[in-house]
Scaffold this active site. Structure first.
Site, PDB file in Angstrom:
ATOM      1  N   GLN A 139       0.630  -1.065   0.115  1.00  0.00           N
ATOM      2  CA  GLN A 139       0.080  -0.127  -0.321  1.00  0.00           C
ATOM      3  C   GLN A 139       0.893   1.438   0.270  1.00  0.00           C
ATOM      4  O   GLN A 139       0.170   2.485   0.146  1.00  0.00           O
ATOM      5  CB  GLN A 139      -0.994   0.039   1.203  1.00  0.00           C
ATOM      6  CG  GLN A 139      -1.696  -1.478   1.596  1.00  0.00           C
ATOM      7  CD  GLN A 139      -2.800  -1.531   2.557  1.00  0.00           C
ATOM      8  OE1 GLN A 139      -3.956  -0.918   2.304  1.00  0.00           O
ATOM      9  NE2 GLN A 139      -2.406  -1.478   3.556  1.00  0.00           N
ATOM     10  N   VAL A 141       3.361   4.163  -1.406  1.00  0.00           N
ATOM     11  CA  VAL A 141       4.183   4.950  -2.886  1.00  0.00           C
ATOM     12  C   VAL A 141       5.499   5.255  -2.249  1.00  0.00           C
ATOM     13  O   VAL A 141       5.987   6.045  -3.973  1.00  0.00           O
ATOM     14  CB  VAL A 141       3.648   5.721  -2.827  1.00  0.00           C
ATOM     15  CG1 VAL A 141       1.709   5.265  -3.085  1.00  0.00           C
ATOM     16  CG2 VAL A 141       3.210   6.497  -2.147  1.00  0.00           C
ATOM     17  N   HIS A 157      -1.292   1.460  -4.521  1.00  0.00           N
ATOM     18  CA  HIS A 157      -1.742   3.002  -4.554  1.00  0.00           C
ATOM     19  C   HIS A 157      -1.022   3.632  -5.520  1.00  0.00           C
ATOM     20  O   HIS A 157      -0.391   4.599  -5.021  1.00  0.00           O
ATOM     21  CB  HIS A 157      -1.691   3.058  -3.242  1.00  0.00           C
ATOM     22  CG  HIS A 157      -2.751   2.763  -2.277  1.00  0.00           C
ATOM     23  ND1 HIS A 157      -2.592   2.507  -0.413  1.00  0.00           N
ATOM     24  CD2 HIS A 157      -3.845   2.253  -2.449  1.00  0.00           C
ATOM     25  CE1 HIS A 157      -3.882   2.071  -0.237  1.00  0.00           C
ATOM     26  NE2 HIS A 157      -4.278   1.366  -1.251  1.00  0.00           N
ATOM     27  N   CYS A 165       0.200  12.138 -16.983  1.00  0.00           N
ATOM     28  CA  CYS A 165      -0.758  13.182 -17.255  1.00  0.00           C
ATOM     29  C   CYS A 165      -2.113  12.941 -16.981  1.00  0.00           C
ATOM     30  O   CYS A 165      -2.551  12.002 -17.711  1.00  0.00           O
ATOM     31  CB  CYS A 165      -0.587  13.352 -18.272  1.00  0.00           C
ATOM     32  SG  CYS A 165      -1.800  14.683 -19.444  1.00  0.00           S
ATOM     33  N   CYS A 216       1.586  18.301 -18.818  1.00  0.00           N
ATOM     34  CA  CYS A 216       2.003  17.823 -19.941  1.00  0.00           C
ATOM     35  C   CYS A 216       2.734  18.312 -21.190  1.00  0.00           C
ATOM     36  O   CYS A 216       2.216  18.938 -21.582  1.00  0.00           O
ATOM     37  CB  CYS A 216       0.895  16.970 -20.079  1.00  0.00           C
ATOM     38  SG  CYS A 216       1.553  15.346 -21.260  1.00  0.00           S
ATOM     39  N   GLY A 256       2.836  -4.419   8.892  1.00  0.00           N
ATOM     40  CA  GLY A 256       3.264  -2.799   9.035  1.00  0.00           C
ATOM     41  C   GLY A 256       1.772  -2.083   8.305  1.00  0.00           C
ATOM     42  O   GLY A 256       2.166  -1.128   8.148  1.00  0.00           O
ATOM     43  N   SER A 258      -2.236  -1.166   9.496  1.00  0.00           N
ATOM     44  CA  SER A 258      -3.459  -1.323  10.245  1.00  0.00           C
ATOM     45  C   SER A 258      -4.845  -1.415   9.218  1.00  0.00           C
ATOM     46  O   SER A 258      -5.989  -1.688   9.977  1.00  0.00           O
ATOM     47  CB  SER A 258      -4.077   0.236  11.113  1.00  0.00           C
ATOM     48  OG  SER A 258      -4.278   1.267   9.925  1.00  0.00           O
ATOM     49  N   ASN A 282       1.831  -5.873  13.759  1.00  0.00           N
ATOM     50  CA  ASN A 282       1.729  -4.536  13.210  1.00  0.00           C
ATOM     51  C   ASN A 282       1.705  -4.574  14.625  1.00  0.00           C
ATOM     52  O   ASN A 282       0.940  -4.707  15.230  1.00  0.00           O
ATOM     53  CB  ASN A 282       0.238  -4.283  12.649  1.00  0.00           C
ATOM     54  CG  ASN A 282       0.240  -2.883  12.151  1.00  0.00           C
ATOM     55  OD1 ASN A 282       0.676  -2.436  11.533  1.00  0.00           O
ATOM     56  ND2 ASN A 282      -0.233  -2.539  12.919  1.00  0.00           N
ATOM     57  N   CYS A 300       8.364  -4.297  12.099  1.00  0.00           N
ATOM     58  CA  CYS A 300       8.250  -5.081  11.512  1.00  0.00           C
ATOM     59  C   CYS A 300       9.820  -6.039  11.015  1.00  0.00           C
ATOM     60  O   CYS A 300      10.203  -7.199  10.683  1.00  0.00           O
ATOM     61  CB  CYS A 300       8.316  -4.729   9.778  1.00  0.00           C
ATOM     62  SG  CYS A 300       6.730  -4.807   9.860  1.00  0.00           S
TER      63      CYS A 300
END
Length: 310
Positions: A139, A141, A157, A165, A216, A256, A258, A282, A300
């Site tokens: 999850q 990024v 995600h 663009c 762009c 890691g 919730s 977690n 972790c």
């Protein structure tokens, strides 16, 4: 599409940045007690008995690399400030919101993009190499799994190291956009505040008034990080792909996270329906604790590197 990444071997990176990881644990990882040996043995058993392990990771995996999260008790963004992340609808409809977001992201990018994988990322890559890990869904990024060399990976995600663009779908690397920001804003400099989990920093509105944001190159459209902002939904094809990988798996490990966001929680519901063994590592409660065969409250980095593969 995964980020192409060239970096130091993880063992070298970890050795050079051990002090950074220790500092991150103190700053961004909530307190936890000693590891419950009985729960650890149960986690070990689920991993050992699995031949096609499905793993979901969340922000708690990256806090030990120095990236703060949103929800951790006492140390997460929500606990430390009244700041909230960018909403998808606000970014799309407001040029001022985009200007504010990109100015903050421009300042924070050098630090955010420099973070390195920690021992948990490296452990999961090792599991992949040993054909223990069937599929990894993150999850996060931050690209740390890609930096560690993971390939059997879905970035649920998206990834902040890519920019898309909204008009034509053209993709560019975030590092290239940094150069365009610098060219458009010569001499623009501000004093930055604390770094946020999504890679930007805290700036006041008056600090970003003169910041220029490029469009762009291909169509003049709006540029946005290729990530799922709050209030947006994950691409349906991505969700279905992950469900297919889960259907091929024989056990689930969450580490890691919730699981407060439904985009990840849905896969625990599906795993429970399939009666797959579920282990969760977690600090603090998760939305799926009632679905787990074992829940271990620990860092972790204390658990994943200690797991022995059979």
């Amino acid at each position: 599409m995964l980020l192409s990444w060239r970096s130091l071997p993880p063992s070298v990176a970890l050795g050079r940045h051990a002090s950074t990881i220790r500092s991150a644990v103190q700053r961004f990882v909530p307190a936890s007690g000693s590891v419950d040996s009985s729960a650890l043995e149960q986690v070990q058993a689920i991993v050992s008995q699995s031949s096609r392990l499905f793993v979901i990771t969340g922000a708690g995996l990256s806090t030990e690399s120095g990236i703060p999260d949103y929800r951790s008790e006492g140390v997460g963004l929500y606990a430390r400030t009244d700041r909230r992340p960018m909403q998808h609808s606000e970014f799309v409809r407001s040029a001022k919101a985009r200007q504010r977001y990109w100015a903050r992201n421009y300042v924070g990018w050098p630090q955010f993009s420099s973070h390195l994988p920690n021992s948990s990322h490296v452990a999961l890559k090792y599991w992949e190499d040993k054909v223990k890990l069937h599929w990894l869904v993150t999850q996060n990024v931050d690209a740390l799994h890609s930096k560690a060399g993971s390939r059997r990976l879905t970035e649920l995600h998206g990834c902040s190291h890519r920019v898309v663009c909204l008009g034509c779908g053209h993709l560019i690397q975030r590092a290239e956009l940094q150069k365009r920001f610098a060219a458009l804003n010569p001499g623009w400099a501000v004093s930055a505040g604390a770094v946020a989990p999504d890679g930007d920093v805290f700036l006041e509105d008056e600090q970003v008034m003169n910041f220029r944001v490029p469009a762009c190159d291909a169509c003049g459209g709006i540029l946005k990080p290729e990530v799922t902002f709050f209030g947006d939904v994950v691409n349906r094809a991505t969700v279905q792909f992950v469900h297919n990988k889960l259907a091929e798996s024989d056990a689930v490990l969450v580490t890691g996270s919730s699981l407060q966001v439904y985009s990840g929680y849905r896969f625990l519901l599906a795993a429970s329906e399939r009666k797959l063994p579920i282990a969760i590592v977690n600090i603090g409660p998760t939305r799926a604790d009632h679905l787990a065969d074992v829940k271990l409250s620990a860092r972790c980095g204390e658990v994943l590197p200690a797991i022995q593969l059979s």
